[in-house]
Structures are given as structure tokens and as C-alpha cells.
Scaffold this active site. Structure first.
Site, short mmCIF file in Angstrom:
data_model
loop_
_atom_site.label_atom_id
_atom_site.label_comp_id
_atom_site.label_asym_id
_atom_site.label_seq_id
_atom_site.Cartn_x
_atom_site.Cartn_y
_atom_site.Cartn_z
N SER A 1 0.83 -1.19 0.00
CA SER A 1 0.00 0.00 0.00
C SER A 1 0.88 1.26 0.00
O SER A 1 1.66 1.46 -0.91
CB SER A 1 -0.96 -0.05 1.19
OG SER A 1 -1.98 0.90 1.08
N HIS B 1 -7.37 -5.64 -0.98
CA HIS B 1 -6.25 -4.92 -0.38
C HIS B 1 -5.70 -5.59 0.89
O HIS B 1 -4.48 -5.68 1.07
CB HIS B 1 -6.70 -3.49 -0.07
CG HIS B 1 -5.59 -2.49 -0.11
ND1 HIS B 1 -4.92 -2.15 -1.27
CD2 HIS B 1 -5.02 -1.74 0.87
CE1 HIS B 1 -4.01 -1.23 -1.01
NE2 HIS B 1 -4.05 -0.97 0.28
N ASP C 1 -9.35 -5.61 -5.63
CA ASP C 1 -8.83 -4.51 -4.82
C ASP C 1 -9.44 -3.19 -5.27
O ASP C 1 -9.24 -2.76 -6.41
CB ASP C 1 -7.31 -4.46 -4.94
CG ASP C 1 -6.65 -3.63 -3.85
OD1 ASP C 1 -7.27 -2.67 -3.37
OD2 ASP C 1 -5.51 -3.96 -3.47
#
Length: 424
Positions: free
Chosen positions: A187, A399, A366
Site C-alpha cells: 500500500s 487490499h 482490490d
């Protein structure tokens, strides 16, 4: 309107969006027996080593690293696996630096069992594992002259993570090991790595890089809640919060998040999915442990800068432009004062050395690292040496699966290990 329980869960879910409270202790899993900490640098009483690493029988060291702008960062080192010994090749162990995302800290890598979490898997494979923690998180709230209660402590965005935090931890690990470093980011950890490497930082210390769920671009972020939050931050949100800490557990942030849930078209009844996509493979006990530890504080300026990746403000509306740039101060004269130009400089991802070994893993579900945005990243790397770029697409992953998925070892982490072994 969402119920109080759901609103409290916003705080958990919002910390996965890549966009003054006292530091609190870390909570670790107790799924294994207690192990002695023999780390050379010792362990904080309630730190990450003592709560989440040594209890599983691993050595763990706590370290402090000072950045050039005066922040004191906390790091953990797992120098070897439970069996000890030397590396798989018989040589000195290769160091790996692992960097977390926004509004969390290094604990997020350690929530599953030792057999399932990435740092311990790497340690057991014979690597020298270092876990980074960014400024503002619970164990990184020290500065040589500033206090977290002062606005000046929070005068930074991810530009400073690129320019100060990452170089500091790279320099420290290199000074301790004398070897080039494998890098892993998730991320926000991917964004600061990509931006840093594009500017030539760490070139002499970097061996390879693995990016999990990369967020270099956010132009196609496709969740109603995420888009509303990003537009709010890219607007005049600093007039509400000031140049200060963004503490998701604080009163001001809570009011802000409640307002997002009341926004037309925003569904707060399945927040984790609404923000991150439909995660396929999370264990409820791991999520419970995650809730105990997160979210962490960051700066409001950092949240604004993250939002600027997906949008920029015009006189009419916030629009998407697909550019990765330094912090935009909102006025040409302010930008001119900081950068010598009316617009902030752009991070050119294509400037990353074409012979740097890179592994990218992204998920088909995601909602933050949308497949179309990953394609923009891959387009930026189109001149990269073909034999130096390894791409993995996992159609069912979202994610959070990359850090907490119960099958992440088999699907992702084994690929990461294979990638690193190919660089020996």
C-alpha cells in the site's frame, strides 16, 4: 444513518484507505509459547518485539533511527529464524526491509501465526528481517526538538517519508549489515518506495523490490466511500483539522467519518468491502487482533497528499488526473515558494533504474489498487528490462488479503521468497 457499532468500525476500515492521543501498547497473538528475547538492542516492555515476535520463539531486536529532519523512528529486527543458523546459501544473511501502509504500523505484518506471517516466513528462510515504522505511529512519536502536541511535529506528508524516513532506515540497515537490501512495501509502502527509487535514492543500497497491492496511482479508485473521503481531504479539510495529527480515534476524525457515512450513495454497512474491495481470505481472529492494534495516527497533511494522487482541486470540482506529484500547497505562489515552480514536481516512475529487479503483486478485487491503476504503473515501467520485472495478478484478492490473508503464504509470500532467491 449507520449504527454506533458500524461507525466505530469505520475507524478500522478507514485505516486501510490509502489516502493528541497518548501512544498505546501493542497487542500480540498468544498462539505460541513465550520465547526469550536475545536481541542485541533489547525490547520495549510493550513493544512489537515483546508482544508479537519473541513469544513465538524468535530473537528480536528493537532499534531507534534518527532521520535528518529529527524524527526518531522505531524498527524491529528478526535476525534469524527459530532454528537459528546461517542463510540458505551458507553466506552472510541477506537483509530485507519491510514497510507498512498508512494509519497502521509494523504490527500489521505479524497478526497471523508465525507460519503465515511474512516477516517470520522470511526469517525462517534464512533472511535478516527488518520491520520499519513511520513517523507518527505509536512507537515513532519522538523528535529531537518537537513534541506530538505541537503542530510542527505533524508538518509533513509522504514526501517526507520518501525524502527522510526511507533513506534513514535504509542507511541504518546498510550500516548494520554491510549488504544491499531487498525491499517489500504494501500500500503506502509501495508508493514511497516507487517515488524514492524514481529519484535515485537508495540506488547504491537496494538489491531488489517487491510491491504488494501497489497504490502509485488512485485515478480509478472505485468505492463511493473512498471517493468521498478523498474529495473531502483534497478540498479544504485542513481548515477543519489544522496542521496537526490525524488520529482516527479522536473526536474530530470521528465526526468527519460519521459525516462520510451520511453522504448520499455511501453504504456504511459493509465498510471493509466498501473501502478495500471484497477480501476473500481473512481470518476473524486476525481481524479481531487488527482491531485491537489499529488504526494509528498520521498527519492531516499526509492524508491530504494521498488524496491528491487521485484528485486535484479546481474552481469547479475535484477531478482525477493520474499524476504522482509532490504535495500541492493549493496556490501557485505557495508552490513557487517551496518548489520554484507554480506546480509541484512530478515523481517520474519511469526513472526507476531499468535493471532493478521488481516484483509486483496485485488483486482483481482490490478497490484501492484498482487493476486499471496498476496498469498505469506497469505502463510507467514499459521500458523496464523484461527479465527484471515479475508480475502476479490474483483475481480473488483485495487490499487486506496481502497482509492478513490466511492463504497469503501459499499464494503470495512463496512467490516473494522465490523472487528474492532468484536475485542471489
Amino acid at each position: 444513518m449507520a449504527s454506533p457499532d458500524l461507525l466505530s468500525f469505520v475507524l478500522l476500515s478507514f485505516c486501510l484507505l490509502v489516502l493528541v492521543v497518548e501512544p498505546h501498547r501493542a497487542y500480540g497473538s498468544s498462539r505460541s509459547s513465550f520465547g526469550l528475547n536475545n536481541g542485541a538492542a533489547g525490547s520495549a516492555v510493550n513493544g512489537i518485539c515483546s508482544t508479537s515476535v519473541t513469544i513465538h520463539g524468535y530473537k528480536c531486536e528493537e532499534h531507534e533511527v534518527k532521520t535528518q529532519d529529527g524524527y526518531i523512528l522505531n524498527m524491529q529486527r528478526i535476525p534469524e529464524g527459530r532454528a537459528g543458523g546461517i542463510s540458505r546459501t551458507g553466506n552472510k544473511k541477506q537483509p530485507i526491509l519491510i514497510q507498512h501502509g498508512v494509519l497502521v504500523d509494523g504490527m500489521t505484518w505479524l497478526l497471523n501465526s508465525p507460519e503465515q506471517n511474512l516477516p517470520m516466513i522470511l526469517a525462517d528462510k534464512g533472511y535478516d528481517v527488518w520491520i520499519a515504522n513511520t513517523r507518527g505511529t505509536r512507537f515513532c512519536r519522538k523528535h529531537v526538538s518537537l513534541d506530538p502536541a505541537q503542530p510542527g511535529f505533524w508538518n509533513w506528508s509522504w514526501d517526507e517519508l520518501v525524502g527522510y524516513d526511507l533513506p534513514a532506515v535504509f542507511d541504518f540497515v546498510f550500516s548494520q549489515t554491510g549488504q544491499k537490501i531487498h525491499y517489500i512495501g504494501h500500500s503506502l509502502g509501495t508508493l514511497i518506495g516507487l517515488a524514492s527509487f524514481s529519484e535515485g535514492h537508495q540506488a547504491d543500497k537496494l538489491k531488489s523490490a517487491a510491491f504488494l497491492s501497489p497504490i502509485a496511482y488512485l485515478s480509478h479508485m472505485n468505492t463511493a466511500l473512498g471517493v468521498v473521503a478523498a474529495k473531502a481531504f483534497v478540498g479544504e479539510i485542513t481548515t477543519l483539522f489544522g496542521l496537526a495529527e490525524f488520529n482516527p480515534k479522536g473526536q474530530q476524525a470521528s465526526i468527519f467519518l460519521k459525516s462520510l457515512c451520511n453522504y448520499p450513495g455511501v453504504d456504511c454497512y459493509d465498510l471493509l468491502t466498501a473501502l478495500t474491495g471484497k477480501n476473500c481470505c481473512l481470518n476473524s481472529s486476525t481481524v479481531d487482533l487488527f482491531i485491537k492494534n489499529e488504526p494509528q495516527s498520521t498527519s492531516t497533511k499526509n492524508m491530504v497528499h494521498l488524496a491528491q494522487i487521485g484528485f486535484h482541486e479546481t474552481k469547479i470540482a475535484a477531478v482525477r488526473d493520474g499524476v504522482i506529484a509532490k504535495y500541492n500547497y493549493g496556490r501557485p505562489d505557495y508552490n513557487l515558494m517551496h518548489y520554484g515552480d507554480a506546480k509541484p514536481p512530478v515523481y517520474n516512475i519511469s526513472n526507476i533504474p531499468h535493471d532493478l529487479p521488481i516484483f509486483i503483486s496485485y488483486g482483481g478485487q482490490d478497490a484501492l489498487s484498482d487493476v486499471r491503476d496498476v496498469q498505469l504503473l506497469l505502463d510507467s515501467l514499459k521500458f523496464h528490462d523484461v527479465d527484471k520485472l515479475m508480475i502476479q495478478h490474483i483475481k480473488d484478492y483485495a487490499h487486506a488479503d496481502f497482509i492478513m490473508g490466511i492463504n497469503a503464504k501459499d499464494i503470495v509470500y512463496n512467490k516473494v521468497v522465490q523472487f528474492f532467491e532468484n536475485q542471489q
